[in-house]
Design a protein around this motif. Structure first.
Motif, short mmCIF file in Angstrom:
data_model
loop_
_atom_site.label_atom_id
_atom_site.label_comp_id
_atom_site.label_asym_id
_atom_site.label_seq_id
_atom_site.Cartn_x
_atom_site.Cartn_y
_atom_site.Cartn_z
N GLY A 55 0.84 -1.19 0.00
CA GLY A 55 0.00 0.00 0.00
C GLY A 55 0.87 1.24 0.00
N GLY A 56 0.27 2.35 0.44
CA GLY A 56 0.98 3.61 0.45
C GLY A 56 0.86 4.30 1.79
N SER A 57 1.80 5.20 2.05
CA SER A 57 1.80 5.96 3.29
C SER A 57 0.81 7.12 3.21
CB SER A 57 3.20 6.50 3.56
OG SER A 57 3.51 7.54 2.64
N ALA A 58 0.72 7.87 4.30
CA ALA A 58 -0.16 9.04 4.31
C ALA A 58 0.24 10.05 3.25
CB ALA A 58 -0.15 9.67 5.70
N LEU A 59 1.54 10.13 2.94
CA LEU A 59 2.02 11.07 1.93
C LEU A 59 2.23 10.40 0.58
CD1 LEU A 59 4.60 13.12 4.05
CD2 LEU A 59 2.19 13.61 3.60
N GLY A 60 1.71 9.20 0.43
CA GLY A 60 1.73 8.54 -0.87
C GLY A 60 3.00 7.77 -1.19
N LYS A 61 3.86 7.53 -0.22
CA LYS A 61 5.07 6.76 -0.47
C LYS A 61 4.77 5.26 -0.38
CE LYS A 61 7.97 10.47 1.30
NZ LYS A 61 8.99 10.89 2.28
N PRO A 62 5.43 4.44 -1.20
CA PRO A 62 5.13 3.02 -1.19
C PRO A 62 5.62 2.34 0.10
CG PRO A 62 7.01 3.47 -2.61
CD PRO A 62 6.45 4.80 -2.21
#
Length: 214
Positions: free
Chosen positions: A7-14
């Motif tokens: 998935g992704g982090s809150a800031l969109g990092k994988p």
């Protein structure tokens, strides 16, 4: 080894995810058919605590070489950087982790939503938590999970400390089994077989006057 994301982090990092197995396994179904024990290692849930990340990468290097026989019995799942937002938010140690003695640049404890991911498993507000619950725990169903942290710098003789689940609302059966059976057995084995003493996680309140261990 395969390298999917969960998935992704809150800031969109994988959220990078390592699957190590021999022969290769790429799905929970394949892992179940293999009959091997599934073990999940999770590091860097607090972005300023990178020693766990370094440890799992060193372990993967060992498994790629002299310890490869472990993969005859295990499917190893690794999230080296569970909190990439905090990990990458490097700043001065005196600002990001003032209670810690170095290094000069260090990441942040919370994720990009300012949530402490290590306190979020019941609320499941963070995208990182929801991703790991849905794509690791509910699917791979690991038999053993290790969550790796770093202390703030208390000086004591033990390089490695450990702790069972501490939430009083947790299920008493598994909690007691980990606390009273598994962890003491690991402690005895490391001491007898490898001469590596370990101890219960804790800190002294005042390093200059260590009258209390909490």
């Amino acid at each position: 080894i395969s390298l999917p994301t969960i998935g992704g982090s809150a800031l969109g990092k994988p959220l990078l995810f390592v699957i190590a197995s021999d022969p290769p396994v790429t799905s929970p179904e394949e892992a179940a058919r293999s009959g091997k024990l599934v073990v999940y290692l999770q590091a860097d849930i607090h972005g300023g605590e990178v020693e766990g990340k370094e440890a799992v990468l060193e372990l993967l290097r060992e498994i790629a070489g002299p310890r490869r026989q472990l993969l005859d019995r295990l499917v190893l799942l690794v999230a080296p950087v569970y909190n990439p937002d905090g990990h990458d938010a490097l700043g001065p140690e005196e600002r990001n982790r003032p209670e810690q003695n170095g290094p000069g640049l260090v990441g942040l404890r919370p994720d990009g939503l300012n949530l402490d991911l290590n306190r979020d498993y019941l609320k499941a507000e963070a995208p990182e938590t929801r991703a790991s619950l849905a794509r690791v725990y509910d699917t791979w169903d690991p038999a053993l999970m290790l969550d790796l942290h770093t202390t703030d710098g208390t000086l004591h003789r033990y390089l490695l400390t450990y702790s069972p689940p501490l939430n009083p609302n947790g299920p008493p059966g598994p909690t007691a089994y980990v606390r009273d059976s598994i962890l003491p057995a690991i402690r005895r084995t490391l001491d007898r077989a490898y001469h590596e003493p370990i101890f219960d996680y804790g800190n002294v309140r005042n390093p200059l006057h260590p009258e209390a261990w909490t």
